[in-house]
Design a protein around this motif. Sequence first.
Motif, short mmCIF file in Angstrom:
data_model
loop_
_atom_site.label_atom_id
_atom_site.label_comp_id
_atom_site.label_asym_id
_atom_site.label_seq_id
_atom_site.Cartn_x
_atom_site.Cartn_y
_atom_site.Cartn_z
N TYR A 33 0.83 -1.20 0.00
CA TYR A 33 0.00 0.00 0.00
C TYR A 33 0.86 1.25 0.00
O TYR A 33 1.98 1.24 0.51
CB TYR A 33 -0.88 0.05 1.27
N TYR A 102 -1.32 -3.55 9.53
CA TYR A 102 -0.28 -3.25 8.56
C TYR A 102 1.04 -2.98 9.29
O TYR A 102 1.05 -2.52 10.42
CB TYR A 102 -0.59 -1.96 7.81
N SER B 97 -8.91 -8.45 5.84
CA SER B 97 -8.07 -7.68 6.75
C SER B 97 -6.97 -6.96 5.99
O SER B 97 -6.29 -6.13 6.54
CB SER B 97 -7.44 -8.59 7.80
N TRP B 98 -6.84 -7.27 4.72
CA TRP B 98 -5.79 -6.61 3.93
C TRP B 98 -6.36 -5.57 3.00
O TRP B 98 -5.70 -5.14 2.07
CB TRP B 98 -5.00 -7.65 3.15
N GLY B 99 -7.60 -5.17 3.26
CA GLY B 99 -8.18 -4.08 2.49
C GLY B 99 -7.67 -2.74 2.97
O GLY B 99 -6.93 -2.65 3.91
N LYS B 100 -8.10 -1.68 2.28
CA LYS B 100 -7.65 -0.35 2.65
C LYS B 100 -8.27 0.08 3.98
O LYS B 100 -9.31 -0.43 4.40
CB LYS B 100 -8.00 0.66 1.57
N PHE B 101 -7.61 1.00 4.64
CA PHE B 101 -8.11 1.56 5.88
C PHE B 101 -8.39 3.03 5.70
O PHE B 101 -7.75 3.70 4.91
CB PHE B 101 -7.07 1.39 6.99
#
Lengths: 113, 113
Positions: A33, A102, B97-101
């Motif tokens: 990211y 992350y 859980s690895w999507g954007k925040f």
Amino acid sequence: EPEVTQTPSHQVTQMGQEVILRCVPISNHLYFYWYRQILGQKVEFLVSFYNNEISEKSEIFDDQFSVERPDGSNFTLKIRSTKLEDSAMYFCASTKQGANGYTFGSGTRLTVV
Amino acid sequence: SQQGEEDPQALSIQEGENATMNCSYKTSINNLQWYRQNSGRGLVHLILIRSNEREKHSGRLRVTLDTSKKSSSLLITASRAADTASYFCATALTTDSWGKFQFGAGTQVVVTP
């Protein structure tokens, strides 16, 4: 403890110039990211990358931005023609499936003059 | 209001006191994370709480999540000068859980000796 490494820590560039920000994610992570933080503002999502392609990108991530994973370790963000408003701290992050968050790098402070 | 808003914006306490900050969000989430950022530095992951959890502890940190109120709190007990930093909540909207925040604007905490 594994780290996400970003270089350079600070880059000054002239408006209109191209910059490449570099990141080395954690070796067994598969999701990458870029986020940015304009001074005094929120951390904003730019783009996510998985399996050698962009998974998702924000409105900020327009045609002047691109990402690349040129080899097995580096993950780069290129800004083609920098503008004054691109001045910000750019953070790279990586994670893996099942992780509890992350891991962020320390950031690259980009100053466009 | 934006997704992920922290309250208060700033907090000043003495060493040994507890610090509590809150995060409110608007849409349903998969999980919520708290990060710390020392001035001009990178983001350090503190704790993740999933939508089906109500409370989590990590050392001197205690996080609660109330999905009915769409809010979370971070409590730092027995604060130390080294806890001086900005604290951000970040919400994950997707099931991955690895999507954007999405980050909030942060609470700036100052702990004086």
